[in-house]
Design a protein around this motif. Sequence first.
Motif, mmCIF file in Angstrom:
data_model
loop_
_atom_site.group_PDB
_atom_site.id
_atom_site.type_symbol
_atom_site.label_atom_id
_atom_site.label_comp_id
_atom_site.label_asym_id
_atom_site.label_seq_id
_atom_site.Cartn_x
_atom_site.Cartn_y
_atom_site.Cartn_z
ATOM 1 N N ASP A 190 0.840 -1.304 0.031
ATOM 2 C CA ASP A 190 0.002 0.030 0.014
ATOM 3 C C ASP A 190 0.825 1.292 -0.029
ATOM 4 O OD1 ASP A 190 -2.332 -1.508 0.072
ATOM 5 O OD2 ASP A 190 -3.018 -1.068 2.283
ATOM 6 N N TYR A 192 0.882 5.476 0.547
ATOM 7 C CA TYR A 192 0.103 6.505 1.094
ATOM 8 C C TYR A 192 0.586 8.127 1.140
ATOM 9 C CZ TYR A 192 -2.894 2.869 3.323
ATOM 10 O OH TYR A 192 -3.393 1.759 3.604
ATOM 11 N N GLU A 240 -4.662 7.834 0.194
ATOM 12 C CA GLU A 240 -4.393 6.390 -0.099
ATOM 13 C C GLU A 240 -4.179 6.544 -1.734
ATOM 14 O OE1 GLU A 240 -5.408 1.732 -0.092
ATOM 15 O OE2 GLU A 240 -6.873 3.298 0.692
ATOM 16 N N LYS A 242 -3.605 5.366 -5.522
ATOM 17 C CA LYS A 242 -4.129 4.372 -6.318
ATOM 18 C C LYS A 242 -3.637 4.314 -7.723
ATOM 19 C CE LYS A 242 -7.281 2.752 -3.127
ATOM 20 N NZ LYS A 242 -7.402 1.173 -2.809
ATOM 21 N N LEU A 243 -3.998 3.432 -8.353
ATOM 22 C CA LEU A 243 -3.714 3.283 -9.846
ATOM 23 C C LEU A 243 -2.400 4.040 -10.275
ATOM 24 C CD1 LEU A 243 -7.019 4.971 -11.241
ATOM 25 C CD2 LEU A 243 -6.446 2.326 -11.131
ATOM 26 N N SER A 247 -4.174 8.218 -9.103
ATOM 27 C CA SER A 247 -5.494 8.573 -8.454
ATOM 28 C C SER A 247 -5.109 8.500 -6.874
ATOM 29 C CB SER A 247 -6.441 7.773 -8.487
ATOM 30 O OG SER A 247 -7.671 8.020 -8.080
ATOM 31 N N LYS A 249 -7.210 8.633 -3.025
ATOM 32 C CA LYS A 249 -8.460 8.386 -2.239
ATOM 33 C C LYS A 249 -8.248 9.036 -0.984
ATOM 34 C CE LYS A 249 -11.523 4.983 -0.513
ATOM 35 N NZ LYS A 249 -11.890 3.670 -0.198
#
Length: 287
Positions: A190, A192, A240, A242-243, A247, A249
Amino acid sequence: MSTNRLTPFTKRSITMNNSIPEILGQEQIDLARLKKQAQLTQTSIPKTPRITRTLKTLESVLKVLEEHSRKCKHQIDELIQSVANENHQLARQLHEAQVAYLKLQAHTASLQSLKDCYCRYAHMLDGARTMFNAYQQTSTKRDSIDQVKLGLKECTQTLCAIEAQLEAMLGTFVLSLQEISGFSRICPGDEYEIVIRYGQQKWKTRGRIRKHDRTEQIWTRQIFHLKAKLADLLLIKVNEVKLLGVSLKTIGTKCFEVNNFYSIEAQRMIINANQSGTIKLIFLIHW
């Protein structure tokens, strides 16, 4: 922490009509010098005084400094006793402690003097506003109203200049990002993004959770130096990624009062990044 000395007071009288009370009083600080010192310390002067928040911050700072002063005095007394018992190896440590104590006392006295002056001008500003509102509702001469407006403007400018000098004496917060945690919510791989805003100061960092060990995290920046402010709130936003980093979030945004950050000892701050509290940020704060 900065140890700027108090700007000397100067006395100058203001000629006003006999029918108009002297709104600003006889004793004033050197407004031009305050503005010049704010420029030298690269501190911006606000356009509107923030009286309530300024006094609340000063109360917190002075309380911490006075407590620290008492601890330093107790330490000095113990060192004096040890040196008196022929433990001369502590003589240098005693001298350093005494010098630090004197600097602390001078800095505290400067802040207290500025606070007292700030309170006087805040009271004068309130009186000038009351007088201005009263004159507007009567058939007072225009010259008298203009004189009150002049006093109102000078009080406002002086309060703003004092705030700028006070901010220059508040020091710096150092925020050290320890980790982002979340048990099952945080997964290996992940990524961030954390955004920190404090007044006009803004910092941004990105971190990734190692694929083989979620306790190991890599951040682009972990140390943040924030110049202490009198009335600004600290805002921390967690996103967070993404992609493939394109992106974002938003997980959550938190806003904090920083008066509790004023402490001689380091403090550990745990923030619930999202509403449910399953994701947490851990910071270590030094002042």
